[in-house]
Structures are given as C-alpha cells and as structure tokens.
Enzyme design. Structure first.
Site, PDB file in Angstrom:
ATOM      1  N   GLY A  50     -47.728  32.428  -0.775  1.00  0.00           N
ATOM      2  CA  GLY A  50     -48.787  31.616  -1.357  1.00  0.00           C
ATOM      3  C   GLY A  50     -48.358  30.180  -1.570  1.00  0.00           C
ATOM      4  N   GLY A  53     -49.192  24.484  -7.129  1.00  0.00           N
ATOM      5  CA  GLY A  53     -49.707  23.139  -7.252  1.00  0.00           C
ATOM      6  C   GLY A  53     -48.940  22.117  -6.420  1.00  0.00           C
ATOM      7  N   GLY A  55     -46.028  23.255  -4.324  1.00  0.00           N
ATOM      8  CA  GLY A  55     -45.121  23.846  -3.359  1.00  0.00           C
ATOM      9  C   GLY A  55     -45.607  25.108  -2.699  1.00  0.00           C
ATOM     10  N   VAL A  57     -44.611  29.055  -1.649  1.00  0.00           N
ATOM     11  CA  VAL A  57     -43.812  30.127  -2.242  1.00  0.00           C
ATOM     12  C   VAL A  57     -43.522  31.200  -1.196  1.00  0.00           C
ATOM     13  CG1 VAL A  57     -43.669  31.819  -4.114  1.00  0.00           C
ATOM     14  CG2 VAL A  57     -44.929  29.673  -4.467  1.00  0.00           C
ATOM     15  N   LYS A  72     -39.709  28.939  -4.356  1.00  0.00           N
ATOM     16  CA  LYS A  72     -40.728  27.888  -4.263  1.00  0.00           C
ATOM     17  C   LYS A  72     -40.104  26.635  -3.680  1.00  0.00           C
ATOM     18  CE  LYS A  72     -44.159  25.277  -6.905  1.00  0.00           C
ATOM     19  NZ  LYS A  72     -44.844  25.128  -8.211  1.00  0.00           N
ATOM     20  N   ASP A 166     -53.111  24.139 -15.771  1.00  0.00           N
ATOM     21  CA  ASP A 166     -53.851  24.998 -14.836  1.00  0.00           C
ATOM     22  C   ASP A 166     -53.777  26.461 -15.269  1.00  0.00           C
ATOM     23  OD1 ASP A 166     -55.465  25.503 -12.626  1.00  0.00           O
ATOM     24  OD2 ASP A 166     -53.779  25.697 -11.245  1.00  0.00           O
TER      25      ASP A 166
END
Length: 337
Positions: A50, A53, A55, A57, A72, A166
């Site tokens: 995934g 914000g 980077g 992963v 990450k 977030d």
C-alpha cells in the site's frame, strides 16, 4: 553507515547542527539498517502492500519467512524532517505501530516497523460480518485515544506540538490480541510556534476531516479530536461516516439536536437494554468531539478518561483488562482467520 545530516545519539534524533532534537527514548533496540539490508529484507521491494501519506509500504522479512515487518520507503528523498518526525512518534507508545529500525541512504529514506497481521479497523467493521461486542469496541477506542493523547503531548522541538492529521479506521490496525495501534504518521504535522498551524496545502481523508481544517487550513490537536469523534461514531453505529450522499455525522447531529432517533443509529448487535446507557454516554462524547466550535472540543486526555469510565461501568466496576477479555471473546467468533 555514517549519516551526514541526521544521526542517532543517546536517545535523540539530531537534525543538522544539533539545534533540533527529537526524543526517541531508549533506542538500543532500534536498528540502523543499510540500503543493502533494506533490499534483502524486502526481497528487492517485491511485495508492495500500500501507500501512506508520504511513502510506499512493502512487506518484508527480517531473519526468516515468519519474522514479518512493514517497510515504508518515503517517495521523496527530500522529506528528511518529516521522516525524523514520524520515526520519533513510532518509537515510544504501545498503541502506536512499533519502530524496529530505519535507513537514511543517499536517495532513499526507509522505516522498518512491526507488521500488524490482523488488518485495520475499516476492514473489521465494514468488510466482514463478525460479531464485535461493545467492550471490544470501547477497548479499540481507548487504545486509539491513548495514542492520540500521547502524540499531542509530544514536543518534537522546543516550541512545537504534534497532531496526526489523518485519523480514520483504515489508519487503526488491530494486532492478534486486538490491541489497536495507530499508524501512518506521514501526514503528522509539527505545529510550530504553539498549537495551531495554517496551511493552504490541506491533506487527509475528507470524510473524517475537521471542517475547520478543510475550509480554513487551520490545524490543531483538536482537529484530530474531530476525526476521532467520527471514528467513535462508526464504532457504535457500524456504518461508514459517508455512504453515497448520506452523512452519518449529519444524521447523528440532527438526532442529537432533536432529541430523538439516536438509538436507531446504534448498531443493532450492541443496542440492547444492558448497553443502552453506555451507548448514550459514548454518543454524547462523540458529539463533544464533533463540535464545529473547535475551542469547545475536549482534549484527548479528557476523552481517554471518560472512555475508561464507560468501559468500567460496562464491566460492573472492573478495571480495564479489555485486551485479554476481548481477545478471548473475539477469537471464539472469528477463530484463527
């Protein structure tokens, strides 16, 4: 590897000429990986899982196929300050995803964190039909609230506080013991010069975002409080805050203002007579968090205190041992999925 601009010394991350320090606590267990180490751990970045914000992963392996980690890699190499902030936050609290190590290379910034295998809260609430008792939901809320209270108390430099920026169910992971852990601090902000920051570059998930931050670019720790209120509402309603054109927050606020229809918003699985008092108190706390007047929202330590009181009342006065009890209940429903 000798670091030119940033290095770890005696429990502190030091930036540039030592003017700014980010406390990492006891860093004896935090590893300084080389770029070759990271390539080996990620099998040359073979398993993407995934994006956060700042980077990308990847799933990685430390010593064998069973020792999983999340790696990450920051998308841009010029984000060293943000990287150091995130590393510092990840290193010190049981309800924040644990930092295992880091690598600052010539062009890449990489962070190695524990891998949380049970998925995130969004999946648990909305992508399966597993039963989730109220005490588990309160335990998850408490863990998330404690993590936010912790980061809001951090001073990553002499005049700056931190907020996450977030908070949403997808950024709350659940481990094997159903302990909630907050992640993705790539959007976390230093609130330089005090407790407020104004920005025209608004980032985050709009459905959970503080309207004041969205409209005015005003970001404070109480922006996280609003987002947490939205998550708390999802926990007791088991509905997304936004489904199509329907806003759960809008429906909830209307029910609170009119004094009717609130009970119908609670998840039917937990809306029984024995829970209705606690659910009502939890809903009122969510409403406090969701106030449009940012100065009237509670602090996260206030939220933690009241959630713990609700949990204790639910358990007949017992101290919060939710992480053990909840795991036993949940495992009987889920098995070893």
């Amino acid at each position: 590897m000798e670091l030119m601009e940033n290095r770890l010394i005696a429990g502190h991350l030091v930036h540039g000429n030592d003017k700014v320090k980010w406390t990492l606590g006891d860093n004896n267990h935090i590893k300084n990986f080389t770029e070759d180490d990271i390539e080996r751990i990620t099998r040359n970045y073979r398993f993407p899982v995934g994006k956060g914000g700042f980077g990308e992963v990847y799933r990685g392996f430390l010593d064998d196929e069973h020792d999983l980690v999340a790696v990450k890699r920051y998308i841009r190499g010029d984000l060293r300050e943000e990287f150091l902030e995130e590393a510092s936050i990840h290193s010190n609290h049981k309800n924040v995803v644990r930092l295992i190590g880091y690598c600052i290379g010539e062009s890449d910034l990489t962070m190695v964190n524990e891998y949380i295998s049970k998925g995130n809260l969004d999946d648990t609430l909305h992508r399966n039909n597993v039963s989730i008792p109220l005490d588990i939901r309160l335990g998850i809320a408490i863990a998330c609230a404690e993590a936010l209270s912790y980061i809001h108390s951090m001073h990553l430099s002499s005049d700056s506080l931190v907020c996450h920026g977030d908070i949403k169910p997808a950024n709350i992971l659940l481990d094997y013991n159903l302990t909630a852990k907050v992640l993705d601090f790539g959007l976390s902000r230093l609130l330089s010069g005090g407790i407020t920051r104004y920005t025209s570059n608004v980032k985050g998930s709009i459905d959970y975002m503080d309207p004041i931050y969205l409209q005015e670019g005003r970001l404070t720790p109480r922006s996280d409080v609003y987002s947490f209120g939205a998550v708390l509402l999802e926990l007791i309603a088991r509905r997304r805050v936004k489904e199509g054109n329907v806003s759960l927050i809008g429906t909830f606020c209307k029910a609170c203002a009119e004094g009717k229809g609130l009970r119908e918003l609670f998840d039917a699985e937990i809306a029984n007579e024995s829970n209705v008092k606690i659910l009502g108190e939890t809903a009122r706390l969510a409403a406090e968090c969701l106030r449009l007047d940012i100065d009237k929202r509670p602090r996260m330590d206030y939220v933690v205190k009241h959630l713990r009181m609700f949990w204790k009342d639910l358990q007949g006065g017992q101290d919060i041992g939710w992480h053990k009890k909840s795991f036993g209940i949940f495992k009987r429903h889920v098995g070893d999925k």
